[in-house]
Write a protein that holds these residues in place. Structure first.
Motif, short mmCIF file in Angstrom:
data_model
loop_
_atom_site.label_atom_id
_atom_site.label_comp_id
_atom_site.label_asym_id
_atom_site.label_seq_id
_atom_site.Cartn_x
_atom_site.Cartn_y
_atom_site.Cartn_z
N GLY A 69 0.80 -1.22 0.00
CA GLY A 69 0.00 0.00 0.00
C GLY A 69 0.83 1.27 0.00
O GLY A 69 0.40 2.29 0.54
N LYS A 70 2.00 1.25 -0.61
CA LYS A 70 2.88 2.42 -0.65
C LYS A 70 2.50 3.31 -1.83
O LYS A 70 3.10 3.24 -2.91
CB LYS A 70 4.33 2.00 -0.74
CG LYS A 70 4.83 1.29 0.49
CD LYS A 70 6.31 1.01 0.38
CE LYS A 70 6.82 0.39 1.67
NZ LYS A 70 8.26 0.14 1.58
N GLU A 71 1.54 4.14 -1.61
CA GLU A 71 1.01 5.01 -2.66
C GLU A 71 2.04 6.01 -3.16
O GLU A 71 2.13 6.27 -4.38
CB GLU A 71 -0.22 5.75 -2.14
CG GLU A 71 -0.85 6.67 -3.13
CD GLU A 71 -2.02 7.44 -2.54
OE1 GLU A 71 -2.65 8.15 -3.32
OE2 GLU A 71 -2.28 7.33 -1.34
N ALA A 96 -4.27 -0.11 -5.29
CA ALA A 96 -3.81 0.13 -3.92
C ALA A 96 -3.84 1.60 -3.52
O ALA A 96 -3.39 1.94 -2.43
CB ALA A 96 -2.39 -0.40 -3.74
N GLY A 97 -4.34 2.46 -4.39
CA GLY A 97 -4.33 3.88 -4.11
C GLY A 97 -5.24 4.27 -2.96
O GLY A 97 -6.19 3.57 -2.64
N LYS A 98 -4.91 5.41 -2.39
CA LYS A 98 -5.70 5.92 -1.26
C LYS A 98 -6.09 7.36 -1.55
O LYS A 98 -6.82 7.63 -2.49
CB LYS A 98 -4.88 5.82 0.02
CG LYS A 98 -4.51 4.40 0.39
CD LYS A 98 -3.56 4.37 1.56
CE LYS A 98 -3.02 2.97 1.75
NZ LYS A 98 -1.70 2.93 2.28
N ASP A 99 -5.58 8.26 -0.76
CA ASP A 99 -5.98 9.67 -0.82
C ASP A 99 -5.54 10.38 -2.09
O ASP A 99 -6.33 10.99 -2.79
CB ASP A 99 -5.43 10.43 0.39
CG ASP A 99 -5.84 9.76 1.70
OD1 ASP A 99 -6.94 9.19 1.74
OD2 ASP A 99 -5.05 9.80 2.66
N ASN A 100 -4.26 10.33 -2.39
CA ASN A 100 -3.69 11.11 -3.48
C ASN A 100 -3.87 10.45 -4.84
O ASN A 100 -3.73 11.11 -5.87
CB ASN A 100 -2.20 11.35 -3.20
CG ASN A 100 -1.61 12.42 -4.06
OD1 ASN A 100 -2.29 13.35 -4.48
ND2 ASN A 100 -0.34 12.30 -4.33
N ALA A 101 -4.16 9.18 -4.88
CA ALA A 101 -4.22 8.43 -6.14
C ALA A 101 -5.25 9.01 -7.10
O ALA A 101 -5.00 9.12 -8.30
CB ALA A 101 -4.53 6.97 -5.87
N CYS A 102 -6.39 9.39 -6.60
CA CYS A 102 -7.45 9.93 -7.45
C CYS A 102 -6.97 11.19 -8.16
O CYS A 102 -7.17 11.35 -9.37
CB CYS A 102 -8.71 10.21 -6.63
SG CYS A 102 -10.11 10.73 -7.62
N LEU A 127 -10.25 2.11 -8.64
CA LEU A 127 -10.08 2.82 -7.37
C LEU A 127 -11.42 2.98 -6.65
O LEU A 127 -11.51 2.86 -5.44
CB LEU A 127 -9.42 4.17 -7.62
CG LEU A 127 -8.96 4.97 -6.42
CD1 LEU A 127 -7.89 4.21 -5.66
CD2 LEU A 127 -8.41 6.31 -6.89
N ASP A 129 -13.31 5.68 -6.35
CA ASP A 129 -13.52 6.95 -5.68
C ASP A 129 -14.66 7.71 -6.40
O ASP A 129 -14.52 8.06 -7.57
CB ASP A 129 -12.24 7.77 -5.71
CG ASP A 129 -12.29 8.98 -4.79
OD1 ASP A 129 -13.39 9.51 -4.56
OD2 ASP A 129 -11.22 9.38 -4.31
#
Length: 163
Positions: A69-71, A96-102, A127, A129
């Motif tokens: 999970g290393k975005e 595996a993206g989280k906050d910044n991936a979008c 993702l 989102d």
């Protein structure tokens, strides 16, 4: 050195080694032992082979980043000079993206390369989102490449729970 009866065979597998170096090297060591330099064993690695090994290393790194999970690492690899690495990193951000991936994936929808735009749209769908829906619909209206438009439609379908 590989031991043979009364001989040592020196095998070179060093990048871009020349036969002059092999002769020089065998001359330097001739006082110590009888050396046969097997020219057929001299295999300089081509640039393509080196690039391929670096590519596999980066692809393995991407897979590890996805698993852990290393975005931030994936975001760095999205801007790599190798297109295959970029595509793999984009797909990794989708998984595996989280906050910044979008945000990163949305900016990649403006890339010049249709393959990158298509991969970005697919990754946005993966993702999941909901913030991406409006921007995907906007890009669908202005996209000229049919493959990218199809990827955007699939991504919108995934966001609506249909994929």
């Amino acid at each position: 050195f590989v031991r043979h009866p009364r001989r040592f065979v020196l095998r070179f597998q060093i990048c871009n080694i020349y036969s002059q170096f092999a002769h020089f090297f065998s001359g330097v060591l001739s006082n110590m032992a009888r050396i046969i330099v097997c020219k057929e064993k001299i295999r300089p690695l081509s640039e393509r082979t080196l690039e391929r090994s670096m590519l596999y290393g980066k692809l393995e790194k991407i897979e590890k980043c996805v698993q852990k999970g290393k975005e931030d690492e994936l975001v760095k690899l999205v801007h790599d000079r190798d297109k295959n690495v970029r595509l793999a990193a984009i797909a990794g951000l989708g998984r595996a993206g989280k906050d910044n991936a979008c945000n990163v994936l949305i900016t990649l929808l403006l890339d010049d390369d249709p393959e990158i735009r298509s991969a970005s749209a697919s990754a946005l769908g993966d993702l999941g989102d909901p913030r991406a829906h409006t921007l995907l619909m906007h890009h669908l209206g202005v996209e000229k490449d049919e493959r990218v438009a199809a990827a955007i439609k699939d991504a919108v379908g995934k966001l609506h729970g249909g994929g």
